[in-house]
Scaffold this motif. Structure first.
Motif, PDB file in Angstrom:
ATOM      1  N   PHE A 290       0.836  -1.205   0.000  1.00 57.50           N
ATOM      2  CA  PHE A 290       0.000   0.000   0.000  1.00 57.50           C
ATOM      3  C   PHE A 290       0.876   1.261   0.000  1.00 57.50           C
ATOM      4  CE2 PHE A 290      -3.485  -2.556   2.407  1.00 57.50           C
ATOM      5  CZ  PHE A 290      -3.732  -3.278   1.241  1.00 57.50           C
ATOM      6  N   ARG A 291       1.938   1.210   0.823  1.00 54.47           N
ATOM      7  CA  ARG A 291       2.840   2.377   0.882  1.00 54.47           C
ATOM      8  C   ARG A 291       3.528   2.592  -0.470  1.00 54.47           C
ATOM      9  NH1 ARG A 291       7.985   2.762   4.628  1.00 54.47           N
ATOM     10  NH2 ARG A 291       8.720   1.694   2.795  1.00 54.47           N
ATOM     11  N   GLU A 294       1.169   4.201  -2.951  1.00 56.09           N
ATOM     12  CA  GLU A 294       0.991   5.626  -2.653  1.00 56.09           C
ATOM     13  C   GLU A 294       2.198   6.431  -3.112  1.00 56.09           C
ATOM     14  OE1 GLU A 294      -0.716   6.175   1.334  1.00 56.09           O
ATOM     15  OE2 GLU A 294       0.331   8.116   1.301  1.00 56.09           O
ATOM     16  N   GLU A 295       3.401   5.901  -2.812  1.00 54.07           N
ATOM     17  CA  GLU A 295       4.619   6.638  -3.172  1.00 54.07           C
ATOM     18  C   GLU A 295       4.769   6.739  -4.686  1.00 54.07           C
ATOM     19  OE1 GLU A 295       8.269   5.438  -1.272  1.00 54.07           O
ATOM     20  OE2 GLU A 295       9.411   6.913  -2.453  1.00 54.07           O
ATOM     21  N   GLU A 297       2.444   6.495  -6.982  1.00 52.25           N
ATOM     22  CA  GLU A 297       1.399   7.384  -7.517  1.00 52.25           C
ATOM     23  C   GLU A 297       1.821   8.838  -7.379  1.00 52.25           C
ATOM     24  OE1 GLU A 297      -2.983   5.377  -7.260  1.00 52.25           O
ATOM     25  OE2 GLU A 297      -2.553   6.992  -5.851  1.00 52.25           O
ATOM     26  N   GLY A 298       2.340   9.187  -6.201  1.00 52.68           N
ATOM     27  CA  GLY A 298       2.772  10.567  -5.958  1.00 52.68           C
ATOM     28  C   GLY A 298       3.911  10.954  -6.878  1.00 52.68           C
ATOM     29  N   SER A 301       2.891  11.621 -10.504  1.00 51.48           N
ATOM     30  CA  SER A 301       1.910  12.664 -10.824  1.00 51.48           C
ATOM     31  C   SER A 301       2.582  13.749 -11.666  1.00 51.48           C
ATOM     32  CB  SER A 301       1.303  13.256  -9.557  1.00 51.48           C
ATOM     33  OG  SER A 301       2.264  14.035  -8.917  1.00 51.48           O
TER      34      SER A 301
END
Ligand code: SF4
Length: 371
Positions: A290-291, A294-295, A297-298, A301
């Motif tokens: 999950f982490r 998230e990382e 994806e960020g 961007s």
């Protein structure tokens, strides 16, 4: 992170899907309808009179891939602010007007590329003045029919803001614009009820060939809106209906752009931005997936190139499940296999996952840029 490639150079594939033939209408430099790509729009939530804040939000939206932006024009001061906003931004500007036709006239004179009006709450004579001004200055008009603001007589005869009431209102307004020989029209028929919105747009698409702006109005916060918009907008797009879309979210409008492109990617209509595939994890997962998601994806961007990244919890099913991905990781015991196009490249440690992935992605994009 700065975009890897320039905004205007990003790789974009417009996929062939049978699409309802519509007229084309210009909103500044962006064409809506016919075979133009389905454009992604958003709307600012700043006070339009605060030029600095509005321009800053529009710049963030533009960086995220927003192609047309709408701002509210609640008073004369906001109408005047449009001139300065327009000078400072790179994408077409739509002025959103309710009730007061003088604001529409002001917005047109201050450089709006398009105005959005709901003729039902302005009145026929005054709309006529707006149409004349728009025609003279080459400004397009979105006729925005909304379930919350239908003409009283239509609402009374239908008893509720049904799909057929929305369609009747839209057709009445179109007739009036056509009588005035004005055809630079986009049409939106919105409802907060998803099935009403779908039904109304299907019917209006049958009845006219003006380009359609799709959206589920007052769709709620991020998750709610993503669900409602994906269904409402997605069902219609999948049937070939719709020429431009706006996802409305109670929150940062930048998220609207992400969801809009997600819908277009999921339907293989436009491929803009990375598609991140990740598994939900299960008892086999021995990494913090999950982490990692998230990382990654960020850090991705702002990238407009399309490619597929697979982040999978384990090696049992990972590479196989993500065989179509351009690049990915399948987790092991605090390690992972880096793979490209379904083929394992090498083993990496969990703490270097994100860095290695980003290095590989940058190399891949540079390689693509040379092609
Ligand atoms: S990829 Fe592995 S960890 Fe993820 S859901 Fe499938 S089996 Fe479970």
């Amino acid at each position: 992170m700065a975009p890897v490639v320039g905004r205007r150079n990003f790789l974009e594939k417009t996929m062939s899907k049978t699409r309802k033939k519509t007229r084309s209408v210009s909103v500044g430099s962006v064409t809506i309808g016919d075979d133009a790509p389905i454009a992604v729009q958003s709307m600012t939530c700043t006070d339009t009179r605060d030029v600095e804040a509005t321009v800053a939000q529009i710049e963030r939206l533009t960086d995220a891939g927003c192609e047309i932006v709408r701002v509210a024009v609640p008073d004369e001061e906001a109408a005047r602010a449009l001139a300065e906003i327009k000078e400072s931004i790179k994408i077409p500007l739509v002025a959103d007007i309710h009730f007061d036709h003088r604001l529409a006239l002001g917005a047109i004179r201050n450089g709006a590329d398009c105005i959005r009006i709901n003729p039902g709450n302005i009145g026929k004579d005054k709309v006529g003045q707006v149409i004349r001004e728009a025609k003279e200055r080459g400004v397009s008009i979105r006729i925005g029919i909304n379930s919350g603001s239908l003409e009283k007589d239509i609402l009374a005869s239908h008893g509720a803001p049904t799909a057929s009431a929305l369609v009747e209102s839209a057709l009445r307004n179109i007739r009036f614009f056509e009588e005035m020989d004005f055809h630079a029209i986009k049409l939106s028929v919105k409802a907060s009820d998803v099935t009403t919105m779908i039904e109304a747009n299907r019917a209006i698409s049958e009845a006219t060939d003006y380009p359609l702006h799709l959206g589920v109005t007052e769709a709620g916060s991020l998750v709610n809106s993503a669900v409602k918009s994906s269904i409402g907008i997605g069902v219609l797009l999948n049937e070939g209906i719709g020429d431009t879309i706006r996802v409305s979210i109670s929150g940062d409008p930048v998220a609207e752009v992400g969801v809009a492109y997600g819908i277009l990617r999921a339907l293989n209509i436009r491929r803009v931005g990375p598609d991140i595939v990740s598994c939900p994890t299960c008892g086999r997962c021995e990494i913090d997936l999950f982490r990692l998601v998230e990382e990654v994806e960020g850090r991705l961007s702002g990238i407009k190139d399309y490619f597929k990244v697979a982040l999978m919890g384990c090696v049992v099913n990972g590479p196989g499940e993500a065989v179509e991905a351009d690049i990915g990781i399948a987790g092991g015991r605090h390690t992972g296999l880096l793979f490209k196009k379904g083929k394992v490249i090498r083993k990496i440690r969990e703490e270097e996952f994100a860095d290695v992935l980003m290095d590989e992605i940058h190399a891949m994009l540079e390689e693509k840029g040379k092609e």
